[in-house]
Design a protein around this motif. Structure first.
Motif, PDB file in Angstrom:
ATOM      1  N   LYS A 160      44.039  44.845  37.927  1.00  0.00           N
ATOM      2  CA  LYS A 160      43.096  45.962  37.755  1.00  0.00           C
ATOM      3  C   LYS A 160      41.770  45.544  37.110  1.00  0.00           C
ATOM      4  O   LYS A 160      41.013  46.397  36.650  1.00  0.00           O
TER       5      LYS A 160
ATOM      6  N   LYS B 250      45.210  39.875  50.751  1.00  0.00           N
ATOM      7  CA  LYS B 250      44.649  41.203  50.523  1.00  0.00           C
ATOM      8  C   LYS B 250      45.691  42.298  50.765  1.00  0.00           C
ATOM      9  O   LYS B 250      45.339  43.463  50.902  1.00  0.00           O
TER      10      LYS B 250
ATOM     11  N   CYS C 280      39.898  43.337  46.527  1.00  0.00           N
ATOM     12  CA  CYS C 280      39.300  44.650  46.259  1.00  0.00           C
ATOM     13  C   CYS C 280      37.778  44.581  46.193  1.00  0.00           C
ATOM     14  O   CYS C 280      37.133  45.440  45.589  1.00  0.00           O
TER      15      CYS C 280
ATOM     16  N   THR D 201      48.639  44.945  50.012  1.00  0.00           N
ATOM     17  CA  THR D 201      49.057  45.794  48.909  1.00  0.00           C
ATOM     18  C   THR D 201      50.573  45.885  48.883  1.00  0.00           C
ATOM     19  O   THR D 201      51.190  46.344  49.848  1.00  0.00           O
TER      20      THR D 201
ATOM     21  N   SER E  88      33.964  44.975  47.188  1.00  0.00           N
ATOM     22  CA  SER E  88      33.211  45.954  47.992  1.00  0.00           C
ATOM     23  C   SER E  88      31.748  45.915  47.567  1.00  0.00           C
ATOM     24  O   SER E  88      31.398  45.413  46.492  1.00  0.00           O
TER      25      SER E  88
ATOM     26  N   CYS F 111      42.690  45.910  41.469  1.00  0.00           N
ATOM     27  CA  CYS F 111      43.908  46.123  42.258  1.00  0.00           C
ATOM     28  C   CYS F 111      45.053  45.331  41.633  1.00  0.00           C
ATOM     29  O   CYS F 111      44.886  44.674  40.597  1.00  0.00           O
TER      30      CYS F 111
ATOM     31  N   GLY G 150      34.389  44.024  42.243  1.00  0.00           N
ATOM     32  CA  GLY G 150      35.798  44.336  42.506  1.00  0.00           C
ATOM     33  C   GLY G 150      36.172  45.679  41.909  1.00  0.00           C
ATOM     34  O   GLY G 150      35.832  45.983  40.761  1.00  0.00           O
TER      35      GLY G 150
END
Length: 583
Positions: free
Chosen positions: A498, A71, A459, A73, A461, A493, A490
């Protein structure tokens, strides 16, 4: 932060910490000499230690942090400061820069040579963190994508071609293919597709641009290039590799070739069609390096998997696997063959095309041009004394009748059918002209399946369903269940390009034919068969299986809706409440 500047023996460290015994270390060292792998990986594969336990001990003993990069970045420009060849060789990735020092994640932080070489190449202070190797390799595939390299090579090829008309014969006779820009461009395209686990590559010339699209997790991802004039050169090279007629541009052509990309043997099925702006090429990529696929990796739920295993171990009968193209039918069937493939069993497959090579199995590819059709090959195969037959696809009544009669005479027959769900599959056989008594006597079970995308863990949530999704929920779940569940989605990301999704999982329904269903089949009674099927105690429709994944946060309601749309109206009665399996 402490660094691995002096050599420490991993085995001794693990023995001293009590994680493994001296005897286990000795066995692992012997195995390591045979395999050539790192000791840590050998210990994990021999199940002497769990990977997380090993990483925790390394972190504590070396006083370096453990970082979960699944996870994390990344700063792509920072990561690319370490050349890809070194990153893959040393299993390392730059995580961040702070106070003039670089934090580098390594799966083997005790590799002093790697540490010294990374420090020399980067030219500044390097601190080390320990990371999980599988996650590291996955992230390297993401951050070292070939998009910019493909664009650069496309520009180089355009400049080489210039503004003159393309001379096909001259390009076809170029000397060293490995040095030609077109060959380099194709290599980059294949490498990029392999890294993102693409199943197909589309090369599509448009009026002013060239589109290169890759199908990843069932969805196309696009890269647009202005160098449209390179399209004929790419198509020409691919035709040469496939042994196709390079002068024929007016008719569709099909071919195949093999390429080796980063230690992977890829079987490429190529199709060309003429379009308004040039020839469009689609390539299906089949990775032959992964070995045989087992049923355990198909994604079938444990309880259903045990029922399916029991069905394929029966000595005779017909078992169908259904679903649209790209739903994973071949994976399920090859997984079944892998379990049935023993010296005591004679297995023959009739396929179009043969997708994966399987040891000990006689695989036959049909060729309609020479009358080598499914039905003719199937007749001949029955004279080869088989125990198990796999028919790639039942397309007509003749093939269906031969397969059904073979299953009645002591053979186990596996096949596919292009239907939307398990309930309609049995009746489809009758629709194409097979007598009801044949279907009732021979058909044992039908598996219907789809592939849904997994929500990206990086990503993910909580998510509030929209109006259309709420209507679906109200038709499938009880109100108290809806209030209790937190659905997820998602955001998109760098880990998932994306899209909000990363990877796929199978959704299955298994319909075992019982006496009531068989009786309805004999009478060709569609409504009685449907009623008997959906009220069968062990039957759970695809939509409910997909909804379970949504409730668990594995997939999204968007993907569940996609399954519903694919099913069209075939499960309309089920969704309306004719049957309400417990979730």
């Amino acid at each position: 932060m402490a660094q691995p500047r002096k050599r420490i023996r991993l085995g001794d460290m693990l023995v001293q910490s009590g994680a493994i015994t001296d005897d286990q270390l000795g066995k692992a060292l012997q195995e390591q000499k045979k395999s050539g792998q790192r000791l840590g990986r050998t210990l994990i594969q021999m199940k002497f230690i769990q990977e997380q336990q090993l990483l925790t001990i390394l972190s504590q003993q070396l006083q370096i942090p453990f970082i979960d990069i699944a996870k994390y970045t990344f700063d792509e420009s920072l990561v690319r400061r370490l050349p890809e060849t070194l990153a893959r060789r040393f299993r390392a990735i730059i995580l961040k820069e702070e106070n003039g020092s670089l934090l580098v994640g390594m799966s083997d932080p005790m590799d002093i040579f790697a540490y010294d070489e990374i420090t020399r190449v980067l030219g500044q202070t390097v601190d080390i963190a320990v990371v999980r190797e599988a996650d590291l390799l996955s992230e390297l595939d993401i951050v070292y994508r070939r998009s910019s390299e493909i664009s650069s090579l496309a520009e180089e090829l355009r400049e080489e071609l210039g503004d003159d008309l393309l001379d096909i014969s001259e390009l076809a006779e170029t000397g060293d293919e490995s040095e030609a820009p077109v060959a380099k461009l194709l290599q980059s395209i294949f490498e990029d597709a392999l890294q993102v686990k693409a199943s197909d590559i589309h090369i599509e010339p448009d009026e002013d641009v060239l589109r290169i699209r890759q199908r990843v997790d069932g969805i196309l991802q696009e890269q647009v290039m202005k160098e449209k004039r390179i399209a004929p050169a790419l198509v020409l090279r691919l035709k040469l590799m496939s042994g196709l007629d390079i002068s024929e541009k007016r008719l569709p052509q099909d071919g195949r070739f093999h390429v080796r990309v980063k230690q992977h043997n890829i079987d490429v099925r190529l199709s060309t069609v003429p379009t308004q702006h040039g020839e469009s090429v689609v390539m299906r990529l089949l990775d032959q390096s992964g070995g045989a696929i087992g049923l355990d990796h198909c994604g079938m739920p444990r309880e259903m998997l045990e029922r399916f295993r029991g069905l394929i171990r029966r000595p005779h009968g017909l078992i169908l696997v259904t679903g649209p193209t790209g739903s994973g039918k071949t994976t399920t069937l090859y997984g079944a063959l892998n379990e049935l493939n023993v010296p005591e069993k004679k297995i023959i497959t009739v396929e179009d095309p043969v997708e994966y090579q399987l040891e000990r199995i006689s695989q036959i590819q049909v060729n309609p041009k020479i009358n080598l059709t499914f039905d003719s090959v199937l007749r001949a195969s029955l004279r080869q004394d088989p125990d198990i037959l796999l028919v790639g696809e039942i397309r007509d009544s003749e093939t269906a009748k031969i397969a059904l009669r073979a299953s009645m005479t002591g053979h186990l027959v596996l096949s596919t059918l292009h239907t939307n769900d398990a309930v309609t599959s049995a009746m489809r056989l009758i629709d194409i002209g097979v007598e009801g008594y044949l279907v009732a006597t021979s058909l044992r079970a039908v598996v219907a399946q789809r592939l849904v995308r997994r929500i990206c863990d990086a990503c993910k949530s909580d998510y509030t369903p929209d109006t259309q999704e709420t209507i679906l929920l109200d038709s499938v779940l009880d109100p108290e269940v809806i209030d209790r569940v937190k659905f997820q989605k998602g955001a998109g990301c760098q880990h998932c390009n994306k899209t909000g999704y990363r990877g796929r999982i199978g959704v299955f329904e298994l319909l075992e034919i019982n006496d009531q269903m068989a009786d309805a089949l004999r009478r060709s009674n569609t409504s009685d068969f449907t009623r008997a099927a959906i009220t069968s105690p062990n039957f759970k429709p695809l939509i409910y299986a997909a909804m379970e994944y949504a409730q668990q946060g594995i997939t999204s309601l968007e993907e569940v809706l996609r399954v519903v749309e694919q099913l069209e109206n075939s499960e309309e009665n089920v969704v309306a409440g004719l049957v309400e399996p417990a979730l």
